[in-house]
Scaffold this active site. Structure first.
Site, PDB file in Angstrom:
ATOM      1  N   ASP A 197      -7.845   2.312  -7.575  1.00 15.72           N
ATOM      2  CA  ASP A 197      -6.744   1.601  -9.148  1.00 15.72           C
ATOM      3  C   ASP A 197      -6.133   3.362  -9.658  1.00 15.72           C
ATOM      4  OD1 ASP A 197      -7.629  -1.014  -9.056  1.00 15.72           O
ATOM      5  OD2 ASP A 197      -9.291  -0.032 -10.710  1.00 15.72           O
ATOM      6  N   HIS A 221     -10.822  -1.320  -3.026  1.00 18.28           N
ATOM      7  CA  HIS A 221     -11.526  -2.391  -3.137  1.00 18.28           C
ATOM      8  C   HIS A 221     -10.256  -3.720  -2.984  1.00 18.28           C
ATOM      9  CE1 HIS A 221     -10.402  -1.132  -6.843  1.00 18.28           C
ATOM     10  NE2 HIS A 221     -10.118  -2.205  -7.520  1.00 18.28           N
TER      11      HIS A 221
END
Length: 312
Positions: free
Chosen positions: A140, A288
């Site tokens: 992120d 992820h």
């Protein structure tokens, strides 16, 4: 005279596969950094979900304030397992924010849909036209000078099938790189930019005003974890555009190889969600991937992110 030795090995036909791929064979899988003491946990039960990454924690009530001892032990579990799972927490947005604040200042993200406050991101996939930019391996907000330390994600609505999330251990990914690649990338820096991760989903009119707020930034290709000191790959498909000072063709070739590393199953954990479940991950140490395989059903999640440090 001594007779020359003659090889008796059978001859193999000419063969070649493309270079710079992922190949079968034994992989080194160390969950903990060298010299790290593997101590038992005293405040909760830990149920491992994979070899190096991912553990379910039982016996913790996330709706209650954390005392110093519990916070410290949860942080050690986060460092050692990289992503923690809590079943059936069913936190309100305020409780989710309060839990995340134990690790620092919360982060806002103007590129994502807002929940009930500006520091809660809401992923509402009941709308079939909603963008699905999470189904790629990524870390992120690496386009920020201080990418997120971590994130706390809760599933509000879960589809009847699919919708899993996967995480990859980027320390294991680094450990298993060929030595010549490690030597080349140690000390190298790469450019990260928010535009590649969002331009396929948002018009230029939405992104252009944010270019001044989020200019391209440079981070180490291999960063050291600020708490464990462990080396980890820190490039990702969504935001890393080039290695600084390298010819474009060579930068592209090596980045493709590095991007592939998150795809190795031995470095991964996969989580099947139930309503009210929480995942808390170390964004410094992982990538992820949210699996988008549940259409035409919906999936609703809320995420709170914790501001991080400047990668070193």
């Amino acid at each position: 005279m001594t007779a020359l030795a003659v090889s008796t090995a059978p001859a193999l036909r000419d063969h070649r596969i493309p270079a710079d791929g992922l190949y079968e064979g034994q992989r080194v899988l160390h969950r903990l950094p060298d010299g790290w003491e593997d101590r038992p946990y005293e405040r909760f039960e830990v149920v491992p979900q994979a070899r190096t990454i991912g553990a379910e924690l039982r016996g913790v009530d996330l709706s209650r304030p954390l005392d110093d001892g519990l916070r410290a032990e949860l942080n050690r579990a986060l460092l050692e397992w990289k992503v923690l799972f809590f079943r059936g927490a069913h936190l309100t947005s305020a409780q989710q924010r309060d839990f995340a604040r134990n690790w620092g200042e919360l982060e806002t993200n103007p590129l994502l849909a807002r929940g009930d406050s500006e520091d809660v991101v809401r992923f509402d996939k009941k709308d079939p036209t909603a963008p699905t930019f999470e189904n790629v391996w990524h870390t992120d907000v690496t386009f920020r000078e201080r990418p997120a330390l971590g994130a706390v994600l809760q599933l509000r609505e879960v589809p009847p099938f699919g919708g899993d999330t996967m995480w990859a251990d980027m320390a294991a990914a680094y450990d298993n790189l060929p030595l010549d690649i490690k030597e080349r990338i140690d000390g190298a820096r790469a450019v990260h930019d928010f535009i590649p991760g969002f331009e396929r989903f948002y018009p230029a009119e939405r992104l252009a005003p944010l270019q001044e707020q989020f200019p391209p930034v440079e981070h180490p290709v291999v960063r050291r974890h600020p708490e464990t000191g462990r080396k980890m790959l820190f490039v990702n498909t969504s935001f890393t555009t080039r290695i600084v000072g390298w010819e474009r063709a060579e930068s592209d070739r090596v980045l493709r190889l590095l991007f592939q590393q998150a795809h190795v199953p031995e470095y991964q954990v996969r989580f099947r969600w139930q309503p009210g479940d929480i995942a808390f991950w170390d964004n410094r140490a992982t990538q992820h991937y949210a699996v988008a395989d549940y259409a035409p059903h919906g999936r609703v999640a809320e995420r709170v992110a914790i501001a991080g440090d400047r990668p070193q």
